[in-house]
Scaffold this motif. Structure first.
Motif, PDB file in Angstrom:
ATOM      1  N   LEU A   1      -7.192 -10.595   2.816  1.00 25.71           N
ATOM      2  CA  LEU A   1      -6.522 -11.252   1.763  1.00 25.71           C
ATOM      3  C   LEU A   1      -7.833 -12.001   0.792  1.00 25.71           C
ATOM      4  O   LEU A   1      -7.544 -11.943  -0.197  1.00 25.71           O
ATOM      5  N   ARG A   2      -8.602 -12.604   1.559  1.00 22.06           N
ATOM      6  CA  ARG A   2      -9.361 -13.389   0.649  1.00 22.06           C
ATOM      7  C   ARG A   2     -10.619 -12.501   0.181  1.00 22.06           C
ATOM      8  O   ARG A   2     -10.966 -12.525  -1.058  1.00 22.06           O
ATOM      9  N   THR A   3     -10.757 -11.082   0.818  1.00 18.84           N
ATOM     10  CA  THR A   3     -11.659 -10.198   0.182  1.00 18.84           C
ATOM     11  C   THR A   3     -10.942  -9.599  -1.019  1.00 18.84           C
ATOM     12  O   THR A   3     -11.578  -9.429  -2.069  1.00 18.84           O
ATOM     13  N   TRP A   4      -9.790  -9.357  -0.865  1.00 18.45           N
ATOM     14  CA  TRP A   4      -8.827  -8.859  -2.058  1.00 18.45           C
ATOM     15  C   TRP A   4      -8.747  -9.968  -3.173  1.00 18.45           C
ATOM     16  O   TRP A   4      -8.894  -9.618  -4.280  1.00 18.45           O
ATOM     17  N   VAL A   5      -8.574 -11.095  -2.702  1.00 16.93           N
ATOM     18  CA  VAL A   5      -8.641 -12.067  -3.913  1.00 16.93           C
ATOM     19  C   VAL A   5      -9.887 -12.093  -4.660  1.00 16.93           C
ATOM     20  O   VAL A   5     -10.046 -12.434  -5.890  1.00 16.93           O
TER      21      VAL A   5
ATOM     22  N   ASP B   1       0.620  -1.396   0.009  1.00 17.12           N
ATOM     23  CA  ASP B   1      -0.007   0.192  -0.057  1.00 17.12           C
ATOM     24  C   ASP B   1       0.768   1.408  -0.022  1.00 17.12           C
ATOM     25  O   ASP B   1       0.306   2.446  -0.248  1.00 17.12           O
ATOM     26  N   HIS B   2       2.057   1.097   0.436  1.00 17.91           N
ATOM     27  CA  HIS B   2       3.095   2.255   0.505  1.00 17.91           C
ATOM     28  C   HIS B   2       3.377   2.871  -0.935  1.00 17.91           C
ATOM     29  O   HIS B   2       4.380   3.647  -0.942  1.00 17.91           O
ATOM     30  N   GLY B   3       3.123   2.077  -1.860  1.00 15.69           N
ATOM     31  CA  GLY B   3       3.692   2.350  -3.267  1.00 15.69           C
ATOM     32  C   GLY B   3       3.336   3.760  -3.454  1.00 15.69           C
ATOM     33  O   GLY B   3       2.388   4.327  -3.293  1.00 15.69           O
TER      34      GLY B   3
ATOM     35  N   LEU C   1      -1.852  -4.825  -2.238  1.00 17.88           N
ATOM     36  CA  LEU C   1      -1.528  -6.285  -1.737  1.00 17.88           C
ATOM     37  C   LEU C   1      -1.027  -6.142  -0.423  1.00 17.88           C
ATOM     38  O   LEU C   1      -1.064  -7.270   0.274  1.00 17.88           O
ATOM     39  N   GLY C   2      -0.181  -5.412  -0.240  1.00 17.68           N
ATOM     40  CA  GLY C   2       0.763  -5.486   0.939  1.00 17.68           C
ATOM     41  C   GLY C   2       0.084  -5.849   2.516  1.00 17.68           C
ATOM     42  O   GLY C   2       0.487  -6.601   3.236  1.00 17.68           O
ATOM     43  N   ARG C   3      -0.886  -4.743   2.633  1.00 13.92           N
ATOM     44  CA  ARG C   3      -1.633  -5.056   4.008  1.00 13.92           C
ATOM     45  C   ARG C   3      -2.406  -6.337   4.216  1.00 13.92           C
ATOM     46  O   ARG C   3      -2.346  -7.176   5.367  1.00 13.92           O
ATOM     47  N   PRO C   4      -3.213  -6.662   3.114  1.00 12.44           N
ATOM     48  CA  PRO C   4      -3.818  -8.224   3.266  1.00 12.44           C
ATOM     49  C   PRO C   4      -2.645  -9.269   3.513  1.00 12.44           C
ATOM     50  O   PRO C   4      -2.948 -10.243   4.287  1.00 12.44           O
ATOM     51  N   VAL C   5      -1.602  -9.251   2.926  1.00  7.91           N
ATOM     52  CA  VAL C   5      -0.638 -10.093   2.944  1.00  7.91           C
ATOM     53  C   VAL C   5       0.078 -10.175   4.403  1.00  7.91           C
ATOM     54  O   VAL C   5       0.170 -10.899   5.058  1.00  7.91           O
ATOM     55  N   LEU C   6       0.221  -9.001   4.989  1.00  7.98           N
ATOM     56  CA  LEU C   6       0.871  -8.914   6.323  1.00  7.98           C
ATOM     57  C   LEU C   6      -0.178  -9.238   7.338  1.00  7.98           C
ATOM     58  O   LEU C   6       0.202  -9.673   8.301  1.00  7.98           O
ATOM     59  N   SER C   7      -1.484  -8.810   7.296  1.00  2.40           N
ATOM     60  CA  SER C   7      -2.405  -9.283   8.049  1.00  2.40           C
ATOM     61  C   SER C   7      -2.442 -10.810   8.164  1.00  2.40           C
ATOM     62  O   SER C   7      -2.491 -11.274   9.224  1.00  2.40           O
ATOM     63  N   LEU C   8      -2.250 -11.592   7.290  1.00  2.00           N
ATOM     64  CA  LEU C   8      -2.256 -13.114   7.200  1.00  2.00           C
ATOM     65  C   LEU C   8      -1.073 -13.525   7.886  1.00  2.00           C
ATOM     66  O   LEU C   8      -0.881 -14.404   8.784  1.00  2.00           O
TER      67      LEU C   8
ATOM     68  N   PRO D   1       9.583  -4.861  -9.225  1.00  2.00           N
ATOM     69  CA  PRO D   1       8.394  -5.668  -9.740  1.00  2.00           C
ATOM     70  C   PRO D   1       7.101  -5.450  -9.191  1.00  2.00           C
ATOM     71  O   PRO D   1       6.826  -4.971  -8.097  1.00  2.00           O
ATOM     72  N   VAL D   2       6.129  -5.266 -10.165  1.00  2.00           N
ATOM     73  CA  VAL D   2       4.726  -5.059  -9.689  1.00  2.00           C
ATOM     74  C   VAL D   2       3.700  -5.865 -10.523  1.00  2.00           C
ATOM     75  O   VAL D   2       4.241  -6.652 -11.496  1.00  2.00           O
ATOM     76  N   LEU D   3       2.623  -5.917 -10.067  1.00  2.00           N
ATOM     77  CA  LEU D   3       1.422  -6.943 -10.447  1.00  2.00           C
ATOM     78  C   LEU D   3       0.659  -5.995 -11.108  1.00  2.00           C
ATOM     79  O   LEU D   3       0.066  -4.758 -10.711  1.00  2.00           O
ATOM     80  N   LEU D   4       0.338  -6.292 -12.634  1.00  2.00           N
ATOM     81  CA  LEU D   4      -0.793  -5.628 -13.225  1.00  2.00           C
ATOM     82  C   LEU D   4      -1.862  -6.456 -13.566  1.00  2.00           C
ATOM     83  O   LEU D   4      -1.757  -7.574 -13.887  1.00  2.00           O
ATOM     84  N   ILE D   5      -3.000  -5.841 -13.053  1.00  2.00           N
ATOM     85  CA  ILE D   5      -4.378  -6.420 -13.442  1.00  2.00           C
ATOM     86  C   ILE D   5      -5.086  -5.482 -14.203  1.00  2.00           C
ATOM     87  O   ILE D   5      -5.397  -4.308 -14.103  1.00  2.00           O
ATOM     88  N   ASP D   6      -5.542  -6.166 -15.385  1.00  2.00           N
ATOM     89  CA  ASP D   6      -6.365  -5.125 -16.335  1.00  2.00           C
ATOM     90  C   ASP D   6      -5.724  -3.914 -16.625  1.00  2.00           C
ATOM     91  O   ASP D   6      -5.955  -3.006 -16.891  1.00  2.00           O
TER      92      ASP D   6
END
Length: 707
Positions: free
Chosen positions: A689-693, A515-517, A673-680, A661-666
């Motif tokens: 993360l499930r919500t984000w996915v 999220d800090h990007g 993505l950072g905060r959901p991963v860190l929360s898990l 490296p970055v992730l491109l969607i559409d």
């Protein structure tokens, strides 16, 4: 040379350093002088008696021992090879315009012209003395013969001006006028370097520094260890006695150089210093976020300097403080002073990989160049799948079962999420990831061609004159070494200011996905649009390509940085870049050739190529600080999410010039993505993360392709 206040102060301090050397000689000769007096008195019948005879013997033996120690110390100090910075030479044939600019600058300053010009993969410039015989080519027939036919048995010191070392990012980011203004105080340092007292004092300090470094080097053997330890003690004692005077001498030289350079582009130099700081920030960001992941995957970006232009152009789009910098791109770039900018960029990029990562010096199956267009596929995608595969291997070793209703051997994201939801599962998995990476590092093959004699950056002056620096102050240098050269990275400024509040400079997945990007920019594509910005480096026609247009490649232009600032000719890299400049050996100077091996064994040079590397383990300046197990686990989980996004949701890997490296969607960069991963990982909470996915269309139960 007209001596100003700084030059007079430098000469006075140089004389103080030389007085330290004279006092050392006096102390070494004092017992011998007393012994001569006693022996002469005994021969004349004076001072007779058993007591005087015993004293004569004691003093004589003491004098012999002291003279022997002094002779050995002097021989080691004189023969010790000062540190030489690894560089890429720029012969006059490969950069005639740059040599002409430096010669004109030296003429305006009324100082000697530098003996050679070389590039270094760092945001700094300095003068380096390479007149030590160990740094000269080893003479061989027929060049080693005098006109009369006799063979020259020994190499001798040749009095010549120091070598001008220029930071390669400066050539690509700065304009010609800015480069001339920044180099003015550096070139002005050749004047004080020619002063005999200052030159002698520097040689003395460099010899002491090299001898002290040789004494602490392991692997000398039991026979040489004791003499070297004694010589090291003497060298350190003398260094401590002359340290203050040497520091003040370099400050005086810097002041004199800066004072002399005020007559050349002084107003422009003040503005150019802003570009020095900006280039440093962009270079540091490019190395830690973009180049380091590629090096870890066995690929080395071959156009790092062109990438700096793209990174800084992207920064100007995001940061209001950098507005207006890209308007300079319409002027003639400094890299246009090179005949083959692409070949020089490739050589500097390979040298950067060698210094900061320790990669091999030659291409191979596990080490090959990569251009910016293929970076997302060859580096980003491969990095994600490698980390995801490691994560599943650790889970297999821990006996974690697959998720129900899935293929037992299929790697799925659901397996990761379900396991990390259990109490204390994250700590155990993080420890397993750290252990697996440590094992991989242990069994990895060491980089080839790392042997040599002599440090690259010594404990003292490091072979640098220190009489010039890109900061415009003349680059004062102390015997403690060149501060900031090669990897002295200001992470608080370079990383913490542009999108990473942690300031760790980590190139991990979360570095570009968290999220800090920074704000989304047009450069966040599979082939970054900013890559076209390096077109401002111009072509050999002298007019900038796309005339200062920082927006990206034009129609039909592939937009690769290597194609705009000059690219190798049909035969590959320009051979003039690697030609012997009489100082260092270009691309081959990095090498693991037979000549280099021989030179390293003899402590000298082979084939005219000085040995830069020394026995220190590579990389000499690692960019990545040690990371905790939790950070590594978060990167691996993020990599697994990215792999699932690519395989099940039509996402794509991408490259961001500032975040790597970055992730491109559409076609859009995802920075959340950072905060959901860190929360898990940290809290064991899979909800975010499930919500984000779910919102991105990623299937948790679908297997992903691994390396």
């Amino acid at each position: 040379m007209d001596e100003g206040l700084g030059a007079r102060a430098a000469r006075a301090r140089a004389l103080a350093v030389l007085r330290t050397r004279s006092r050392a000689f006096s102390v070494a000769l004092l017992p011998a002088a007393v012994a001569v007096v006693l022996l002469f008195a005994g021969a004349r019948g004076l001072l007779t008696g058993d007591a005087w005879d015993a004293l004569r013997w004691v003093v004589t033996v003491c004098a012999v021992v002291v003279l022997l120690v002094a002779a050995v110390s002097a021989a080691v100090i004189v023969r010790a090879r000062p540190a030489v910075s690894p560089t890429v030479p720029l012969t006059e044939e490969s950069a005639p315009d740059l040599h002409r600019l430096v010669q004109e600058l030296a003429g305006r300053l009324d100082v000697p012209v530098p003996s050679a010009i070389a590039l270094t993969p760092d945001c700094d410039s300095w003068l380096e003395d390479r007149t030590h015989p160990a740094n000269r080519p080893r003479l061989s027939a027929p060049s080693a013969r005098r006109p009369g036919g006799s063979v020259l048995g020994r190499r001798r010191r040749v009095e010549e001006a120091p070598v001008l070392v220029i930071g390669s990012p400066f050539l690509w980011w700065m304009r010609v006028a800015e480069l001339r203004a920044v180099l003015a105080p550096v070139v002005a340092g050749t004047g004080p370097s020619a002063q005999p007292d200052i030159a002698a004092a520097r040689r003395f300090v460099r010899g002491l520094d090299a001898a002290a470094a040789d004494a602490t080097r392991p692997g000398s053997g039991a026979v040489r260890a004791l003499p070297l330890a004694l010589v090291g003690w003497v060298a350190r004692l003398l260094l401590n006695n002359c340290r203050v005077h040497a520091v003040e001498m370099e400050r005086g030289v810097a002041a004199a150089s800066s004072e002399r350079a005020q007559a050349v582009d002084y107003g422009l130099r003040i503005a150019a210093q802003e570009q020095v700081g900006l280039a440093f920030a962009g270079w540091d960001r490019l190395l830690t976020r973009v180049a380091l992941p590629a090096w870890q995957m066995g690929r080395w970006p071959s156009r790092l300097d062109a990438g700096v232009v793209s990174a800084l152009t992207e920064l100007s789009r995001r940061d209001s403080l950098a507005e207006g910098f890209t308007s300079r791109l319409g002027e003639r770039p400094a890299c246009d002073l090179l005949e083959e900018p692409g070949a020089a960029d490739e050589a500097a990029s390979l040298l950067a990989a060698r210094l900061f990562h320790g990669g091999p010096t030659r291409d191979g199956a596990d080490w090959s160049p990569v251009d910016w267009q293929h970076y997302p596929e060859e580096v980003v995608d491969r990095k994600w799948r490698t980390e995801a595969a490691r994560l599943h291997r650790v889970l297999d070793a821990m006996g974690v079962p697959p998720v129900a209703d899935t293929d037992p051997g299929a790697p799925t994201l659901a397996r990761i999420v379900d396991h990390l939801t259990a109490p204390n599962a994250g700590e155990e998995l993080a420890a397993g990831i750290s252990a697996a990476m440590a094992r991989e590092a242990t069994v990895a093959h060491p980089p080839a061609g790392s042997g040599g004699a002599g440090d690259v950056v010594g404990t003292g002056t490091g072979g640098s004159d220190g009489s010039g620096g890109s900061d415009g102050s003349g680059g004062a240098e102390s015997p403690g070494g060149r501060n900031g050269s090669y990897g002295g990275r200001d992470r608080d400024r370079a990383d913490g200011s542009y999108g990473d509040p942690g300031g760790t400079g980590s190139p991990g997945c979360l570095g570009g996905l968290g999220d800090h990007g920074g704000p989304d920019g047009p450069g966040d594509t599979g082939v970054p649009e900013g890559s076209g910005s390096s077109g401002s480096c111009g072509r050999r026609s002298g007019s900038p390509a796309r005339s200062g247009d920082p927006s990206g490649p034009g129609d039909g232009d592939p937009g690769t940085p290597g194609a705009v600032c000059g690219s190798p000719g049909p035969g590959g890299a320009d051979t003039s870049i690697g030609a012997d400049a009489g100082v260092d050996g270009g691309v081959d100077a990095l090498g693991d050739t037979a000549g280099d091996t021989e030179g390293s064994a003899t402590g000298g040079t082979a084939g005219g190529v000085p040995d830069f590397w020394g026995p220190d383990p590579l990389p000499l300046f690692p960019l990545q600080p040690p990371r905790s197990g939790t950070e590594l686990l978060a990167d691996h989980v993020a990599a697994m999410v990215c792999c699932a996004a690519v395989d099940t949701a039509g996402a794509a890997p991408g490259l961001d010039w500032l975040d790597g490296p970055v992730l491109l969607i559409d076609g859009e960069r995802r920075t959340d993505l950072g905060r959901p991963v860190l929360s898990l990982v940290e809290d064991g909470d899979p909800g975010p993360l499930r919500t984000w996915v779910a919102t991105t269309g990623i299937r948790l139960d679908k297997p992903v392709r691994l390396v």
